[in-house]
Enzyme design. Structure first.
Site, PDB file in Angstrom:
ATOM      1  N   ASN A  24       0.805  -1.225   0.000  1.00 32.55           N
ATOM      2  CA  ASN A  24       0.000   0.000   0.000  1.00 32.55           C
ATOM      3  C   ASN A  24       0.839   1.278   0.000  1.00 32.55           C
ATOM      4  OD1 ASN A  24       0.833  -0.510   2.637  1.00 32.55           O
ATOM      5  ND2 ASN A  24      -1.099   0.098   3.576  1.00 32.55           N
ATOM      6  N   GLU A  65       4.240  -4.959  12.415  1.00 28.65           N
ATOM      7  CA  GLU A  65       3.094  -4.050  12.354  1.00 28.65           C
ATOM      8  C   GLU A  65       2.074  -4.713  11.459  1.00 28.65           C
ATOM      9  OE1 GLU A  65       0.413  -2.092  11.184  1.00 28.65           O
ATOM     10  OE2 GLU A  65       1.741  -0.799  10.012  1.00 28.65           O
ATOM     11  N   CYS A 109      -3.598   0.338   7.063  1.00 29.79           N
ATOM     12  CA  CYS A 109      -3.752  -0.468   8.275  1.00 29.79           C
ATOM     13  C   CYS A 109      -4.429   0.289   9.411  1.00 29.79           C
ATOM     14  CB  CYS A 109      -2.407  -0.993   8.724  1.00 29.79           C
ATOM     15  SG  CYS A 109      -1.164   0.297   9.003  1.00 29.79           S
ATOM     16  N   GLU A 120       7.355   2.112  15.241  1.00 30.46           N
ATOM     17  CA  GLU A 120       8.056   2.869  14.217  1.00 30.46           C
ATOM     18  C   GLU A 120       7.955   4.359  14.566  1.00 30.46           C
ATOM     19  OE1 GLU A 120       9.645   1.203  11.990  1.00 30.46           O
ATOM     20  OE2 GLU A 120       8.479  -0.471  11.199  1.00 30.46           O
TER      21      GLU A 120
END
Length: 497
Positions: A169, A266, A300, A477
């Site tokens: 994505n 993640e 997400c 992150e």
């Protein structure tokens, strides 16, 4: 904005050990534009031979090269040209992002490109701060009745070889975030992109070459399951950083377990937006629409469970239905387009299967639920909203990665929090209320990695750690926390005399 061209369709080689190598398999994938289905480039397909060579190059660079022995500030200086190379090619990179992923131009520029450059610069800035920590001075009694003063320092040291595996994505952003955090902390990297979106990672190899990074410090290999499995199981790899589905994440954790690799996972989510009776409905409805239309739902952190107090639910649905009429679906570079296609026909098929499940579970279709009229080509699907589904429905519980959302009515804040927390995921969330105290208490009660109130400050913060809990994974992150994930703490203690 500078507009140096990028001949991405001519990226026919992999980047291993500082050299561009043709795939030994001789295989190439034809990469389609998701909006037109026409092939715009042929990407090399790496195999076991290439990934083995890339791991070996990264291992040698870490064990014998200068990179891990530089200071973080010195590595930041060496990475400045890496970010500068990207900054000089904004318009061309945005066109590549739109063509490769199908995302609308506004999102491609704001999230795919601008944020990538901003994050790169922020990582370099953070690396120039003092990441070590002094331990407090302590008086230590000695047997002769005197005392010594003890001290110490906690230093951050690189982990080793890091496998970076990115999703389709936002491949440029994820490649920059993960790779630069790993690199600036002294690790060497092998980057593997999704087979759907290889070119944005291959251009990072060109940026690394322009920056003249030491051979083997940064490598890019493409390929399928065989390549990915070696990157997550090979004992020469010390860490895996992965963004993708929870199903794949659990496989990676199993593959990494025998060698006890460090992991950052993640893994997406099924995040909730809680809309209180005193919410600013104009703002909340706009956010609800974005939760379906941003990258056609392929992100997400989107809040696809709309948990709305029943006293305002009808008004919320009416306003959202009216607003969806303003969504312009189409080719991402066309003027006014706000929503592009899904990445492939298989993903559109998946979305359609969930629409069928929602109908089977008794859901009421509020709008959408079909392919838009007038598109003979492209993997398009309308933004889709369901009402009347229980929290046990598959559409409510499972990550779809498509433009589908559900509205669930509640009668109290406590019920809203209970439903929000009744999920296998815990990545993001939002709360909408004019009462900041109320909103803050709800945000504290929601079990998730991050929550914004009334949309947050209105910007993406490169200093705010991002990541999830439960099946949304672990690790963070961005910010100092992101740098720490790619290093370990070494304690050095000593006496002052």
């Amino acid at each position: 904005m500078a507009s140096a061209e990028i001949p991405f369709s001519s990226y026919h080689r992999l980047y291993v050990g500082g050299e561009w190598l043709a795939p030994s398999t001789g295989a190439f994938d034809e990469i389609p534009d998701p909006a037109t289905e026409s092939v715009f480039g042929r990407a090399p397909v790496g195999g076991v031979r290439e990934v083995d060579a890339a791991i070996a190059a990264a291992r040698h660079a870490f064990d014998h090269g200068p990179w891990p022995r530089l200071s973080t500030a010195e590595r930041a200086a060496r990475l400045e040209p890496f970010v500068a190379w990207l900054a000089e090619r904004g318009d061309a990179i945005v066109r590549l992002i739109v063509t490769e992923t199908g995302v609308a131009q506004g999102i491609a520029r704001a999230v795919g490109y601008d944020t990538s450059v901003a994050v790169g610069r922020a990582i370099l800035s953070l690396a120039r701060t003092d990441l070590d920590r002094n331990l407090p001075l302590e008086t230590v009694p000695l047997p002769d009745g005197t005392a010594n003063v003890g001290a110490g320092v906690v230093v951050r040291e690189p982990i080793g070889v890091v496998s970076v595996i990115t999703p389709y994505n936002f491949p440029l952003l994820m490649g920059v975030v993960k790779s630069m955090q790993a690199l600036v902390m002294g690790n060497s990297v092998v980057l593997k992109p999704s087979p759907f979106t290889p070119f944005e990672s291959l251009l990072l190899a060109e940026a690394a070459e322009a920056a003249r990074l030491p051979q083997g410090v940064f490598n890019v290999v493409t390929g399928g399951v065989d390549v990915g499995s070696l990157l997550t199981s090979d004992p020469r790899v010390d860490m895996v950083s992965f963004t993708g589905s929870d199903a794949v994440g659990s496989l990676i954790q199993a593959q990494a377990a025998p060698t006890l690799k460090r992991l950052v996972l993640e893994l997406g989510g099924k995040s909730a937006m809680i809309v209180c009776p005193d919410a600013d409905l104009d703002l909340a409805v706009a956010a609800g629409l974005r939760s379906m239309t941003m990258h056609a739902g392929q992100a997400c952190g989107l809040t696809t469970r709309h948990i709305v107090h029943n006293s305002i639910k009808a008004d919320y649905l009416e306003r959202l239905t009216e607003m969806v009429r303003g969504v312009k679906i189409g080719y991402g570079l066309a003027p006014g387009v706000t929503m592009g296609p899904l990445i492939r026909a298989s993903q559109r098929d998946k979305v359609e299967s969930y629409v069928a499940k929602a109908h089977a579970d008794g859901g009421r279709l509020v709008f959408g639920g079909r392919r838009p009229a007038g598109f003979d080509h492209g993997f398009f699907y309308e933004p889709t909203l369901f009402d009347g589904l229980s929290n046990e429905s598959a559409v409510v519980r499972e990550e779809i990665f498509g433009p589908i959302a559900v509205v669930i009515g509640v009668d109290s804040d406590e019920e809203a929090v209970a439903i929000a927390n009744d999920s296998d995921f815990g990545l993001a969330g939002t709360v909408w209320s004019r009462n900041m105290g109320r909103a803050f208490e709800i945000a504290r009660a929601v079990r998730t990695g991050g929550v914004s109130i009334n949309g947050g400050p209105g910007n993406f913060s490169v200093h705010a750690p991002f990541g999830g809990i439960k099946r949304s994974g672990f690790g963070r992150e961005y910010g100092i926390e992101g740098l720490h994930e790619y290093s370990y703490a070494k304690t050095i203690r000593f006496r002052t005399a």
